[in-house]
Write an enzyme that holds these catalytic residues in place. Sequence first.
Site, PDB file in Angstrom:
ATOM      1  N   GLY A  13       0.825  -1.212   0.000  1.00  0.00           N
ATOM      2  CA  GLY A  13       0.000   0.000   0.000  1.00  0.00           C
ATOM      3  C   GLY A  13       0.855   1.256   0.000  1.00  0.00           C
ATOM      4  O   GLY A  13       1.763   1.394   0.816  1.00  0.00           O
ATOM      5  N   ALA A  14       0.563   2.149  -0.959  1.00  0.00           N
ATOM      6  CA  ALA A  14       1.318   3.413  -1.037  1.00  0.00           C
ATOM      7  C   ALA A  14       0.337   4.574  -1.131  1.00  0.00           C
ATOM      8  O   ALA A  14       0.438   5.436  -2.001  1.00  0.00           O
ATOM      9  CB  ALA A  14       2.263   3.388  -2.233  1.00  0.00           C
ATOM     10  N   SER A  16      -2.031   7.421   1.489  1.00  0.00           N
ATOM     11  CA  SER A  16      -1.656   8.565   2.351  1.00  0.00           C
ATOM     12  C   SER A  16      -0.516   8.203   3.291  1.00  0.00           C
ATOM     13  O   SER A  16       0.461   8.948   3.411  1.00  0.00           O
ATOM     14  CB  SER A  16      -2.845   8.996   3.219  1.00  0.00           C
ATOM     15  OG  SER A  16      -3.902   9.420   2.436  1.00  0.00           O
ATOM     16  N   LYS A 106      -6.636  -0.659  12.076  1.00  0.00           N
ATOM     17  CA  LYS A 106      -7.448  -0.897  13.297  1.00  0.00           C
ATOM     18  C   LYS A 106      -8.684  -1.732  13.013  1.00  0.00           C
ATOM     19  O   LYS A 106      -9.126  -2.507  13.862  1.00  0.00           O
ATOM     20  CB  LYS A 106      -7.858   0.416  13.974  1.00  0.00           C
ATOM     21  CG  LYS A 106      -8.542   1.426  13.074  1.00  0.00           C
ATOM     22  CD  LYS A 106      -7.556   2.422  12.566  1.00  0.00           C
ATOM     23  CE  LYS A 106      -8.096   3.185  11.399  1.00  0.00           C
ATOM     24  NZ  LYS A 106      -7.540   4.512  11.289  1.00  0.00           N
ATOM     25  N   LYS A 206     -10.976   1.403  17.682  1.00  0.00           N
ATOM     26  CA  LYS A 206      -9.869   1.829  18.547  1.00  0.00           C
ATOM     27  C   LYS A 206     -10.206   1.572  20.013  1.00  0.00           C
ATOM     28  O   LYS A 206      -9.340   1.173  20.803  1.00  0.00           O
ATOM     29  CB  LYS A 206      -9.564   3.307  18.292  1.00  0.00           C
ATOM     30  CG  LYS A 206      -8.951   3.525  16.905  1.00  0.00           C
ATOM     31  CD  LYS A 206      -9.004   4.983  16.491  1.00  0.00           C
ATOM     32  CE  LYS A 206      -8.316   5.218  15.151  1.00  0.00           C
ATOM     33  NZ  LYS A 206      -8.596   6.531  14.584  1.00  0.00           N
TER      34      LYS A 206
END
Length: 440
Positions: A13-14, A16, A106, A206
Amino acid sequence: MIEYRNLRVALLGAGSVGAQVVALLQKHGDELAQRAGAGLELVGVAVRDVDAPRTADIPRELLTTDAEALIVGADVVIELIGGIEPARTYILQALNSGADVVTANKALIATHGPELFAAAEQVGAQLFYEAAVAGAIPIIRPLRDSLAGDQVTRIMGIVNGTTNFILDRMDTDGEGLETALATATELGYAEADPTGDIEGFDAAQKAAILASLAFHTTVPIDSVHREGITSVTAEQVASARAAGFVIKLLAICERLTDASGTEGVSARVYPALVPRTHPLAAVRGAKNAVFVEAEAAGDLMFYGAGAGGIETASAVLGDLVSAARRHVIGGPGIAESNHADLPVLPISSVTTRYQISLLVGDRPGVLATIAAVFAEHGVSVETVSQSVSSVGADGGPATATLVIGTHEASEADLAATVAALGGNDVVRSVTSVLRVEGSD
Ligand SMILES: NC(=O)C1=CN([C@@H]2O[C@H](COP(=O)(O)OP(=O)(O)OC[C@H]3O[C@@H](n4cnc5c(N)ncnc54)[C@H](O)[C@@H]3O)[C@@H](O)[C@H]2O)C=CC1
Ligand SMILES: N[C@@H](CC=O)C(=O)O
Ligand code: NA
């Protein structure tokens, strides 16, 4: 110059966060290697489309669409694609092959944590997830390591940057939810599907992670009570301001003993009124803050950037250095601690304070009638205020807005009170019911 053995680091994954991880590794890789005691060689970056525009300059030869092939032979896999699948499969593949995994996911930890921790334990690998809660703020390690010798009793935090940004804009500029959400998305705070933010799913994930760590108990995501901010109105925000409060989306995790004497834990997320003098009221924009109350340590506060690409990349790289140090030293990873195995209690076991706004007919005896409804349901009134009454536009009877603050009451008693108020002749409408958290 010390020669280090190189660790093979695979990034999935690239977006943000991922793009900023690459940029920071390019900038500080040599120094991080010295801190880690091992070279950190980025062997590839798995993306969906190698030609897509990116915020960091990633050498084209590193880009691949074959994540599974990239994971093979990696010492550390960093998962930053988000969501459940294929992230879960990739992480399991990495752990089963003995690689340590760093993730900011999360949603995945909150729903599949036990499966992933078990897979890591099986092979002696470790799953690192500091970025998964409150972005750049160190909170996972403090709970897992620094407070391992204490008894945590309560956590109250602002753990979603997007909703804090939106509520802050509503409070300070009178901006609407949609406009503020568009800005939060543009700034890289919001999830790929921002429903996760505004409906409280992200904060609930979270809360589940924090409660599990703090209370050494697996807290399933389904047991977290969740209310988002979509029902918060401009009127509620303005009335809160006028009364010296600000509305914040809070995640609360606590140890409780319910009315029947059962000891357990509660994890919940809802918008609540916080006094403007309370330190959480000063948490502005996309910032997060987490208050931890522990038996011996007392009150601790963790504050900082809860969202944002580069800020979150800081926590990811901290985990990468930890993973590399672990590889250098050897030995099994730290297993999750869930020995306490406490029951998770329902929201009905919780007691808190409330503020209820009512539109009533402005005539003698109304206040006494309303007070009686509260008393009948065992809810003790702490404050009452009445706004300027007005004559109806149609020349009808005058109305007034009553704002009633309660002492601590159970969720069940409060719900019964609100239902009874709604059915009472003197009440035109119940215009707002909000919990009050934190003292002045
Ligand atoms: N953005 C933030 O402020 C924070 C994000 N996080 C978490 O970090 C993770 C990444 O978040 P962002 O970078 O914001 O998301 P993002 O949506 O900007 O980036 C995810 C990237 O992964 C790519 N991707 C999706 N599926 C893929 C696949 N199968 N193979 C290869 N690439 C794939 C997408 O094309 C996208 O470029 C998520 O788990 C998020 O919840 C955690 C804390 C803060
Ligand atoms: N969407 C999340 C990103 C960090 O976890 C947030 O707004 O806090
Ligand atoms: Na964090």
